[in-house]
Design a protein around this motif. Structure first.
Motif, PDB file in Angstrom:
ATOM      1  N   THR A  65     -42.109 -31.202   5.621  1.00  0.00           N
ATOM      2  CA  THR A  65     -43.088 -31.764   5.042  1.00  0.00           C
ATOM      3  C   THR A  65     -43.286 -33.208   5.041  1.00  0.00           C
ATOM      4  OG1 THR A  65     -41.476 -31.939   2.698  1.00  0.00           O
ATOM      5  CG2 THR A  65     -42.416 -30.238   3.177  1.00  0.00           C
ATOM      6  N   ALA A  66     -44.307 -34.253   4.795  1.00  0.00           N
ATOM      7  CA  ALA A  66     -44.682 -35.278   4.362  1.00  0.00           C
ATOM      8  C   ALA A  66     -43.508 -35.379   3.365  1.00  0.00           C
ATOM      9  CB  ALA A  66     -46.292 -35.275   3.831  1.00  0.00           C
ATOM     10  N   VAL A  67     -43.089 -34.981   2.207  1.00  0.00           N
ATOM     11  CA  VAL A  67     -42.121 -35.499   1.468  1.00  0.00           C
ATOM     12  C   VAL A  67     -40.968 -35.243   1.411  1.00  0.00           C
ATOM     13  CG1 VAL A  67     -44.055 -34.998  -0.608  1.00  0.00           C
ATOM     14  CG2 VAL A  67     -42.824 -33.856  -0.358  1.00  0.00           C
ATOM     15  N   GLN A  68     -39.908 -36.490   1.052  1.00  0.00           N
ATOM     16  CA  GLN A  68     -38.213 -36.119   0.789  1.00  0.00           C
ATOM     17  C   GLN A  68     -37.602 -34.229   0.055  1.00  0.00           C
ATOM     18  OE1 GLN A  68     -35.784 -39.304   0.377  1.00  0.00           O
ATOM     19  NE2 GLN A  68     -35.323 -38.930  -1.979  1.00  0.00           N
ATOM     20  N   ALA A  69     -37.023 -34.271   0.979  1.00  0.00           N
ATOM     21  CA  ALA A  69     -36.397 -33.023   0.063  1.00  0.00           C
ATOM     22  C   ALA A  69     -34.521 -34.037  -0.446  1.00  0.00           C
ATOM     23  CB  ALA A  69     -36.315 -32.428   1.130  1.00  0.00           C
ATOM     24  N   SER A  70     -34.338 -32.986  -1.619  1.00  0.00           N
ATOM     25  CA  SER A  70     -32.540 -33.875  -1.526  1.00  0.00           C
ATOM     26  C   SER A  70     -32.308 -31.767  -1.902  1.00  0.00           C
ATOM     27  CB  SER A  70     -33.103 -33.941  -2.967  1.00  0.00           C
ATOM     28  OG  SER A  70     -34.136 -35.530  -2.956  1.00  0.00           O
ATOM     29  N   LEU A  71     -31.073 -32.127  -0.924  1.00  0.00           N
ATOM     30  CA  LEU A  71     -30.228 -30.908  -1.304  1.00  0.00           C
ATOM     31  C   LEU A  71     -28.794 -31.503  -2.448  1.00  0.00           C
ATOM     32  CD1 LEU A  71     -28.661 -28.304  -0.346  1.00  0.00           C
ATOM     33  CD2 LEU A  71     -27.987 -29.566   1.764  1.00  0.00           C
ATOM     34  N   ALA A  72     -29.677 -30.601  -3.759  1.00  0.00           N
ATOM     35  CA  ALA A  72     -28.556 -30.481  -5.130  1.00  0.00           C
ATOM     36  C   ALA A  72     -27.227 -29.956  -4.630  1.00  0.00           C
ATOM     37  CB  ALA A  72     -29.096 -30.667  -5.589  1.00  0.00           C
ATOM     38  N   SER A  73     -27.035 -28.769  -3.846  1.00  0.00           N
ATOM     39  CA  SER A  73     -25.879 -28.688  -3.515  1.00  0.00           C
ATOM     40  C   SER A  73     -26.296 -26.893  -2.361  1.00  0.00           C
ATOM     41  CB  SER A  73     -25.495 -27.844  -5.275  1.00  0.00           C
ATOM     42  OG  SER A  73     -25.700 -26.750  -6.017  1.00  0.00           O
ATOM     43  N   ILE A  74     -25.091 -26.217  -2.805  1.00  0.00           N
ATOM     44  CA  ILE A  74     -24.961 -25.057  -1.517  1.00  0.00           C
ATOM     45  C   ILE A  74     -24.219 -23.912  -2.229  1.00  0.00           C
ATOM     46  CG2 ILE A  74     -24.253 -24.136   0.387  1.00  0.00           C
ATOM     47  CD1 ILE A  74     -25.297 -26.305   1.276  1.00  0.00           C
ATOM     48  N   GLU A  75     -24.116 -22.659  -2.189  1.00  0.00           N
ATOM     49  CA  GLU A  75     -23.769 -21.651  -3.473  1.00  0.00           C
ATOM     50  C   GLU A  75     -23.384 -20.632  -2.475  1.00  0.00           C
ATOM     51  OE1 GLU A  75     -25.655 -20.737  -6.874  1.00  0.00           O
ATOM     52  OE2 GLU A  75     -24.872 -22.165  -7.899  1.00  0.00           O
ATOM     53  N   SER A  76     -22.678 -19.932  -2.778  1.00  0.00           N
ATOM     54  CA  SER A  76     -22.171 -18.434  -2.077  1.00  0.00           C
ATOM     55  C   SER A  76     -21.275 -17.410  -2.880  1.00  0.00           C
ATOM     56  CB  SER A  76     -21.538 -18.401  -0.713  1.00  0.00           C
ATOM     57  OG  SER A  76     -21.206 -17.325  -0.210  1.00  0.00           O
ATOM     58  N   ALA A  77     -21.767 -16.416  -2.690  1.00  0.00           N
ATOM     59  CA  ALA A  77     -20.637 -15.054  -3.126  1.00  0.00           C
ATOM     60  C   ALA A  77     -19.351 -15.133  -2.450  1.00  0.00           C
ATOM     61  CB  ALA A  77     -21.917 -14.259  -3.161  1.00  0.00           C
ATOM     62  N   ALA A  78     -19.526 -15.408  -0.993  1.00  0.00           N
ATOM     63  CA  ALA A  78     -18.560 -15.504  -0.476  1.00  0.00           C
ATOM     64  C   ALA A  78     -17.224 -16.343  -0.651  1.00  0.00           C
ATOM     65  CB  ALA A  78     -18.487 -15.267   0.801  1.00  0.00           C
ATOM     66  N   PHE A  79     -17.076 -17.300  -1.381  1.00  0.00           N
ATOM     67  CA  PHE A  79     -17.182 -18.664  -1.465  1.00  0.00           C
ATOM     68  C   PHE A  79     -17.333 -18.972  -2.794  1.00  0.00           C
ATOM     69  CE2 PHE A  79     -17.431 -18.607   2.483  1.00  0.00           C
ATOM     70  CZ  PHE A  79     -16.517 -18.682   3.397  1.00  0.00           C
ATOM     71  N   GLY A  80     -15.315 -19.264  -3.530  1.00  0.00           N
ATOM     72  CA  GLY A  80     -15.870 -19.800  -5.265  1.00  0.00           C
ATOM     73  C   GLY A  80     -16.408 -21.416  -5.499  1.00  0.00           C
ATOM     74  N   THR A  81     -16.080 -21.995  -4.208  1.00  0.00           N
ATOM     75  CA  THR A  81     -16.331 -23.120  -4.383  1.00  0.00           C
ATOM     76  C   THR A  81     -16.797 -24.226  -3.333  1.00  0.00           C
ATOM     77  OG1 THR A  81     -14.338 -23.219  -6.154  1.00  0.00           O
ATOM     78  CG2 THR A  81     -15.547 -26.038  -4.841  1.00  0.00           C
ATOM     79  N   ILE A  82     -18.080 -24.793  -3.097  1.00  0.00           N
ATOM     80  CA  ILE A  82     -18.577 -25.318  -2.119  1.00  0.00           C
ATOM     81  C   ILE A  82     -18.756 -26.313  -1.835  1.00  0.00           C
ATOM     82  CG2 ILE A  82     -20.481 -25.929   0.090  1.00  0.00           C
ATOM     83  CD1 ILE A  82     -20.769 -22.751  -0.418  1.00  0.00           C
ATOM     84  N   VAL A  83     -18.416 -27.622  -1.654  1.00  0.00           N
ATOM     85  CA  VAL A  83     -18.804 -28.983  -1.127  1.00  0.00           C
ATOM     86  C   VAL A  83     -19.293 -29.471  -0.398  1.00  0.00           C
ATOM     87  CG1 VAL A  83     -16.924 -29.558  -3.700  1.00  0.00           C
ATOM     88  CG2 VAL A  83     -16.289 -29.986  -1.156  1.00  0.00           C
ATOM     89  N   ILE A  84     -19.830 -30.424  -0.737  1.00  0.00           N
ATOM     90  CA  ILE A  84     -20.412 -31.477   0.102  1.00  0.00           C
ATOM     91  C   ILE A  84     -20.193 -32.597   1.104  1.00  0.00           C
ATOM     92  CG2 ILE A  84     -22.456 -32.748   1.777  1.00  0.00           C
ATOM     93  CD1 ILE A  84     -24.646 -30.633   0.074  1.00  0.00           C
ATOM     94  N   LEU A  85     -19.274 -32.962   1.949  1.00  0.00           N
ATOM     95  CA  LEU A  85     -18.466 -34.055   2.904  1.00  0.00           C
ATOM     96  C   LEU A  85     -19.044 -34.494   3.429  1.00  0.00           C
ATOM     97  CD1 LEU A  85     -15.140 -31.258   3.524  1.00  0.00           C
ATOM     98  CD2 LEU A  85     -15.466 -32.496   1.480  1.00  0.00           C
ATOM     99  N   GLN A  86     -19.027 -35.692   3.320  1.00  0.00           N
ATOM    100  CA  GLN A  86     -19.737 -37.493   4.208  1.00  0.00           C
ATOM    101  C   GLN A  86     -18.050 -38.291   4.735  1.00  0.00           C
ATOM    102  OE1 GLN A  86     -22.089 -38.887   1.823  1.00  0.00           O
ATOM    103  NE2 GLN A  86     -20.020 -40.829   0.980  1.00  0.00           N
ATOM    104  N   THR A  87     -18.008 -38.356   5.708  1.00  0.00           N
ATOM    105  CA  THR A  87     -17.296 -39.137   6.381  1.00  0.00           C
ATOM    106  C   THR A  87     -17.821 -40.250   6.916  1.00  0.00           C
ATOM    107  OG1 THR A  87     -16.192 -37.700   7.550  1.00  0.00           O
ATOM    108  CG2 THR A  87     -15.804 -39.914   8.739  1.00  0.00           C
ATOM    109  N   ASP A  88     -17.337 -41.242   6.646  1.00  0.00           N
ATOM    110  CA  ASP A  88     -17.913 -43.294   6.501  1.00  0.00           C
ATOM    111  C   ASP A  88     -17.681 -42.822   8.372  1.00  0.00           C
ATOM    112  OD1 ASP A  88     -18.247 -45.740   6.700  1.00  0.00           O
ATOM    113  OD2 ASP A  88     -18.266 -45.326   4.689  1.00  0.00           O
ATOM    114  N   PHE A  89     -18.759 -43.684   9.262  1.00  0.00           N
ATOM    115  CA  PHE A  89     -18.522 -43.846   9.990  1.00  0.00           C
ATOM    116  C   PHE A  89     -17.792 -44.821  10.951  1.00  0.00           C
ATOM    117  CE2 PHE A  89     -22.543 -45.591   9.730  1.00  0.00           C
ATOM    118  CZ  PHE A  89     -22.208 -46.621  10.833  1.00  0.00           C
TER     119      PHE A  89
END
Length: 171
Positions: A65-89
């Motif tokens: 698309t021509a506009v920014q998307a903002s991924l807020a979170s991810i869920e799954s019935a297979a896992f109790g918790t999902i977090v987005i990690l980042q590593t500072d290069f």
């Protein structure tokens, strides 16, 4: 932060409205004429670390698309918790990504080891017994994308995808 985007980020933030422009890919997309939609091109889960107790996820998202998307979170019935990690290069330090992950218009977010990735915790079923897992990606504004993540077994390498270049395996 180690953001893996395919295009230059202009710094312009535009509110996202994706009605009718969200989907999961059921196969390879046309990279010469990519669709003007938000698409999950790959989703894979793999054991991580030497102890094998950690599960990481790698999702590749094309924002056509021509506009920014903002991924807020991810869920799954297979896992109790999902977090987005980042590593500072610069420092190599890994932390939970604060807030949303921005995907500029006409750009790709490619999660990978040592960069932005998912940490999946508290599996409902032991990871070794899963054949695949459904993930729901939630975006600011209420949009959702559902996709089935492939399980990467021991010794297999996650897909390295660069929009327009095709898929590669990297050791």
């Amino acid at each position: 932060m180690n953001w893996a985007f395919c295009s230059v980020i202009s710094g312009l933030v535009v509110p996202l409205s994706l009605s009718g422009a969200v989907q999961a890919s059921d196969g390879p997309i046309d990279h010469i004429n990519p669709p003007a939609e938000l698409i999950v091109e790959h989703a894979e889960l793999s054991k991580a670390g030497s102890d094998g107790d950690k599960v990481e996820g790698y999702v590749t998202i094309w924002n056509g698309t021509a506009v920014q998307a903002s991924l807020a979170s991810i869920e799954s019935a297979a896992f109790g918790t999902i977090v987005i990690l980042q590593t500072d290069f610069r420092t190599g330090e890994t932390s939970v990504a604060p807030g949303v992950v921005q995907i500029p218009g006409h750009a790709e977010l490619s999660m990978r080891r040592g960069g932005i990735r998912l940490a999946l915790k508290n599996p409902i079923t032991p990871f070794d017994m899963l054949d695949d897992a459904r993930l729901t990606l939630l975006f600011d504004g209420g949009e959702e994308l559902e996709v089935t993540a492939t399980i990467i077994r021991d010794g297999e390498i996650p897909t390295v995808h660069r929009h327009g270049e095709g898929d590669q395996s990297v050791n």
